[in-house]
Design a protein around this motif. Sequence first.
Motif, PDB file in Angstrom:
ATOM      1  N   MET A  91       0.840  -1.197   0.000  1.00  0.00           N
ATOM      2  CA  MET A  91       0.000   0.000   0.000  1.00  0.00           C
ATOM      3  C   MET A  91       0.877   1.250   0.000  1.00  0.00           C
ATOM      4  N   GLN A  92       0.764   2.041  -1.050  1.00  0.00           N
ATOM      5  CA  GLN A  92       1.523   3.289  -1.091  1.00  0.00           C
ATOM      6  C   GLN A  92       1.038   4.189   0.038  1.00  0.00           C
ATOM      7  N   ASP A  93       1.951   4.766   0.775  1.00  0.00           N
ATOM      8  CA  ASP A  93       1.634   5.642   1.905  1.00  0.00           C
ATOM      9  C   ASP A  93       0.846   4.893   2.988  1.00  0.00           C
ATOM     10  N   GLY A  94       1.188   3.633   3.191  1.00  0.00           N
ATOM     11  CA  GLY A  94       0.498   2.827   4.183  1.00  0.00           C
ATOM     12  C   GLY A  94       1.458   2.245   5.202  1.00  0.00           C
ATOM     13  N   TRP A  95       0.867   1.692   6.268  1.00  0.00           N
ATOM     14  CA  TRP A  95       1.633   1.126   7.372  1.00  0.00           C
ATOM     15  C   TRP A  95       1.102  -0.253   7.726  1.00  0.00           C
ATOM     16  N   VAL A  96       1.986  -1.069   8.297  1.00  0.00           N
ATOM     17  CA  VAL A  96       1.623  -2.383   8.817  1.00  0.00           C
ATOM     18  C   VAL A  96       2.088  -2.417  10.266  1.00  0.00           C
ATOM     19  N   ALA A  97       1.134  -2.577  11.179  1.00  0.00           N
ATOM     20  CA  ALA A  97       1.448  -2.688  12.608  1.00  0.00           C
ATOM     21  C   ALA A  97       1.186  -4.134  13.022  1.00  0.00           C
ATOM     22  N   THR A  98       2.113  -4.704  13.781  1.00  0.00           N
ATOM     23  CA  THR A  98       2.015  -6.114  14.153  1.00  0.00           C
ATOM     24  C   THR A  98       2.156  -6.288  15.656  1.00  0.00           C
ATOM     25  N   ASP A  99       1.284  -7.111  16.216  1.00  0.00           N
ATOM     26  CA  ASP A  99       1.412  -7.584  17.591  1.00  0.00           C
ATOM     27  C   ASP A  99       2.068  -8.957  17.478  1.00  0.00           C
ATOM     28  N   ALA A 103      -0.049 -12.348  17.363  1.00  0.00           N
ATOM     29  CA  ALA A 103      -0.104 -12.619  15.922  1.00  0.00           C
ATOM     30  C   ALA A 103      -1.278 -11.913  15.255  1.00  0.00           C
ATOM     31  N   ILE A 104      -1.304 -10.578  15.403  1.00  0.00           N
ATOM     32  CA  ILE A 104      -2.331  -9.751  14.774  1.00  0.00           C
ATOM     33  C   ILE A 104      -1.622  -8.721  13.905  1.00  0.00           C
ATOM     34  N   VAL A 105      -2.122  -8.532  12.699  1.00  0.00           N
ATOM     35  CA  VAL A 105      -1.558  -7.552  11.778  1.00  0.00           C
ATOM     36  C   VAL A 105      -2.640  -6.550  11.415  1.00  0.00           C
ATOM     37  N   MET A 106      -2.290  -5.267  11.485  1.00  0.00           N
ATOM     38  CA  MET A 106      -3.192  -4.192  11.070  1.00  0.00           C
ATOM     39  C   MET A 106      -2.531  -3.423   9.945  1.00  0.00           C
ATOM     40  N   ARG A 107      -3.309  -3.166   8.905  1.00  0.00           N
ATOM     41  CA  ARG A 107      -2.836  -2.355   7.788  1.00  0.00           C
ATOM     42  C   ARG A 107      -3.715  -1.113   7.690  1.00  0.00           C
ATOM     43  N   PHE A 108      -3.086   0.020   7.409  1.00  0.00           N
ATOM     44  CA  PHE A 108      -3.854   1.258   7.276  1.00  0.00           C
ATOM     45  C   PHE A 108      -3.058   2.288   6.490  1.00  0.00           C
ATOM     46  N   GLU A 109      -3.786   3.237   5.906  1.00  0.00           N
ATOM     47  CA  GLU A 109      -3.153   4.332   5.187  1.00  0.00           C
ATOM     48  C   GLU A 109      -2.693   5.398   6.173  1.00  0.00           C
ATOM     49  N   ASN A 110      -1.626   6.079   5.816  1.00  0.00           N
ATOM     50  CA  ASN A 110      -1.069   7.140   6.641  1.00  0.00           C
ATOM     51  C   ASN A 110      -2.145   8.171   6.980  1.00  0.00           C
ATOM     52  N   HIS A 111      -2.302   8.480   8.246  1.00  0.00           N
ATOM     53  CA  HIS A 111      -3.254   9.463   8.777  1.00  0.00           C
ATOM     54  C   HIS A 111      -4.725   9.079   8.579  1.00  0.00           C
ATOM     55  N   LYS A 112      -5.017   7.836   8.198  1.00  0.00           N
ATOM     56  CA  LYS A 112      -6.402   7.426   7.939  1.00  0.00           C
ATOM     57  C   LYS A 112      -6.733   6.099   8.612  1.00  0.00           C
ATOM     58  N   GLU A 139      -8.699   5.219  11.058  1.00  0.00           N
ATOM     59  CA  GLU A 139     -10.115   4.937  11.318  1.00  0.00           C
ATOM     60  C   GLU A 139     -10.897   4.617  10.051  1.00  0.00           C
ATOM     61  N   LYS A 140     -10.470   5.132   8.901  1.00  0.00           N
ATOM     62  CA  LYS A 140     -11.203   4.907   7.650  1.00  0.00           C
ATOM     63  C   LYS A 140     -10.676   3.723   6.847  1.00  0.00           C
ATOM     64  N   THR A 141      -9.415   3.343   7.048  1.00  0.00           N
ATOM     65  CA  THR A 141      -8.806   2.349   6.162  1.00  0.00           C
ATOM     66  C   THR A 141      -8.302   1.096   6.880  1.00  0.00           C
ATOM     67  N   LEU A 142      -8.539   0.960   8.154  1.00  0.00           N
ATOM     68  CA  LEU A 142      -7.999  -0.150   8.948  1.00  0.00           C
ATOM     69  C   LEU A 142      -8.475  -1.507   8.450  1.00  0.00           C
ATOM     70  N   ARG A 143      -7.519  -2.394   8.265  1.00  0.00           N
ATOM     71  CA  ARG A 143      -7.802  -3.808   7.989  1.00  0.00           C
ATOM     72  C   ARG A 143      -7.009  -4.614   9.006  1.00  0.00           C
ATOM     73  N   CYS A 144      -7.688  -5.494   9.695  1.00  0.00           N
ATOM     74  CA  CYS A 144      -7.064  -6.287  10.756  1.00  0.00           C
ATOM     75  C   CYS A 144      -7.123  -7.760  10.385  1.00  0.00           C
ATOM     76  N   THR A 145      -5.989  -8.450  10.544  1.00  0.00           N
ATOM     77  CA  THR A 145      -5.903  -9.861  10.212  1.00  0.00           C
ATOM     78  C   THR A 145      -5.256 -10.624  11.361  1.00  0.00           C
ATOM     79  N   PRO A 146      -5.981 -11.568  11.974  1.00  0.00           N
ATOM     80  CA  PRO A 146      -5.326 -12.449  12.947  1.00  0.00           C
ATOM     81  C   PRO A 146      -4.585 -13.547  12.191  1.00  0.00           C
ATOM     82  N   LEU A 147      -3.378 -13.849  12.625  1.00  0.00           N
ATOM     83  CA  LEU A 147      -2.586 -14.904  12.004  1.00  0.00           C
ATOM     84  C   LEU A 147      -2.678 -16.148  12.874  1.00  0.00           C
TER      85      LEU A 147
END
Length: 77
Positions: free
Chosen positions: A14-22, A26-35, A37-45
Amino acid sequence: MGKEKFIIQPSKEMQDGWVATDTENAIVMRFENHKLEKTLRCTPLLTDGREPTAIELATAIRDLLDWLREEHKDKAF
């Protein structure tokens, strides 16, 4: 020094995006920079073949979101 519980990295997909991992839960969250609340995708591994309970998943998601608010507000909001 042990493995960090939470990590954040620029997204490779994702251009201008982030991946946060616990790393513990084993949880991964992907979201766009500064967004977050609008773009969050959460994936349990599923690392050990066991699916987390709803309470475990909700708690892990809340903890990761709290960490993002406290440590990476500049990226999330």
